[in-house]
Design a protein around this motif. Structure first.
Motif, mmCIF file in Angstrom:
data_model
loop_
_atom_site.group_PDB
_atom_site.id
_atom_site.type_symbol
_atom_site.label_atom_id
_atom_site.label_comp_id
_atom_site.label_asym_id
_atom_site.label_seq_id
_atom_site.Cartn_x
_atom_site.Cartn_y
_atom_site.Cartn_z
ATOM 1 N N ARG A 181 5.201 -5.866 4.780
ATOM 2 C CA ARG A 181 4.570 -4.638 4.284
ATOM 3 C C ARG A 181 3.344 -4.976 3.436
ATOM 4 N N ARG A 182 3.425 -6.026 2.633
ATOM 5 C CA ARG A 182 2.306 -6.410 1.767
ATOM 6 C C ARG A 182 1.186 -7.095 2.545
ATOM 7 N N THR A 183 1.463 -7.621 3.720
ATOM 8 C CA THR A 183 0.393 -8.249 4.508
ATOM 9 C C THR A 183 -0.524 -7.209 5.125
ATOM 10 N N GLN A 184 -0.163 -5.944 5.031
ATOM 11 C CA GLN A 184 -0.985 -4.872 5.593
ATOM 12 C C GLN A 184 -2.151 -4.504 4.684
ATOM 13 N N THR A 185 -2.144 -4.960 3.429
ATOM 14 C CA THR A 185 -3.248 -4.665 2.526
ATOM 15 C C THR A 185 -4.423 -5.582 2.826
ATOM 16 N N THR A 211 -6.262 -10.251 -5.093
ATOM 17 C CA THR A 211 -6.331 -11.699 -4.995
ATOM 18 C C THR A 211 -5.325 -12.132 -3.934
ATOM 19 N N ARG A 212 -5.726 -13.045 -3.086
ATOM 20 C CA ARG A 212 -4.824 -13.554 -2.042
ATOM 21 C C ARG A 212 -3.756 -14.431 -2.694
ATOM 22 N N HIS A 213 -2.503 -14.185 -2.371
ATOM 23 C CA HIS A 213 -1.377 -14.980 -2.845
ATOM 24 C C HIS A 213 -0.631 -15.503 -1.625
#
Length: 178
Positions: free
Chosen positions: A151-155, A162-164
């Motif tokens: 779900r968070r990879t959709q942002t 910031t890329r984590h």
């Protein structure tokens, strides 16, 4: 070449990690992110990943007499699926885990090598926890974790994001004979 061998090669894994969450990058941009990888090696591994449909060419444009390509990871292809994991021997798993942890350590070292790295301020976290679960509960936990990360990879980049890099390992801890 089996998907496991494609994905768990140290250089190819680093290329994929650089592309994950980056939307798309050119080979030149990948070389900037992975300056220790020789150009010929980079091109060879990108070609291998592209031929295997793990990378897709998003754009092509002419630049000084050559074609510059932008690549993106095909998330659905960049996984070692259940069937492949089942077919792996214990030694295959040991080798795969060694590559995975080596890439993880390299990412962390690159981060710490930055002059502006501040682990406490930037929320760097590494921890372990133990949970007691049935097989069904464990399967649910894995599904929940994967869903949250997916779900968070959709942002997208921008808007102060910031890329984590999120990595996780799940290992049974059964005492011998239990």
């Amino acid at each position: 070449m089996p998907t496991t061998n494609l994905l768990l090669h140290p250089v190819r894994m680093r290329i994929l990690q650089a592309l994950v969450g980056a939307d798309e990058l050119t080979t030149a941009q990948l070389r900037e992110r992975l300056p220790d990888v020789p150009a010929a090696t980079m091109y060879r591994h990108i070609a291998t990943l592209t031929q295997a449909d793990i990378l897709e060419v998003v754009h092509e444009r002419q630049v000084r007499g050559t074609v510059e390509r932008s690549y993106r990871v095909r998330q659905d292809k960049a996984v070692v699926d259940t069937d492949a994991r089942t077919a792996m021997t214990k030694d295959d798993h040991r080798q795969a885990f060694t590559v995975f942890t080596g890439a993880l350590m390299a990412d962390f070292d690159r981060y710490l090598s930055r002059d502006d790295a501040d682990p406490a301020r930037e929320g760097v976290v590494y921890r372990q926890g133990a949970v007691w679960l049935t097989d069904e509960e464990f399967a649910e936990l894995v599904e929940e974790i994967e869903a949250v990360v997916a779900r968070r990879t959709q942002t997208a980049a921008g808007d102060g994001r910031t890329r984590h890099i999120v990595s996780f390992v799940l290992v049974p801890d059964n005492p011998a004979g239990a």
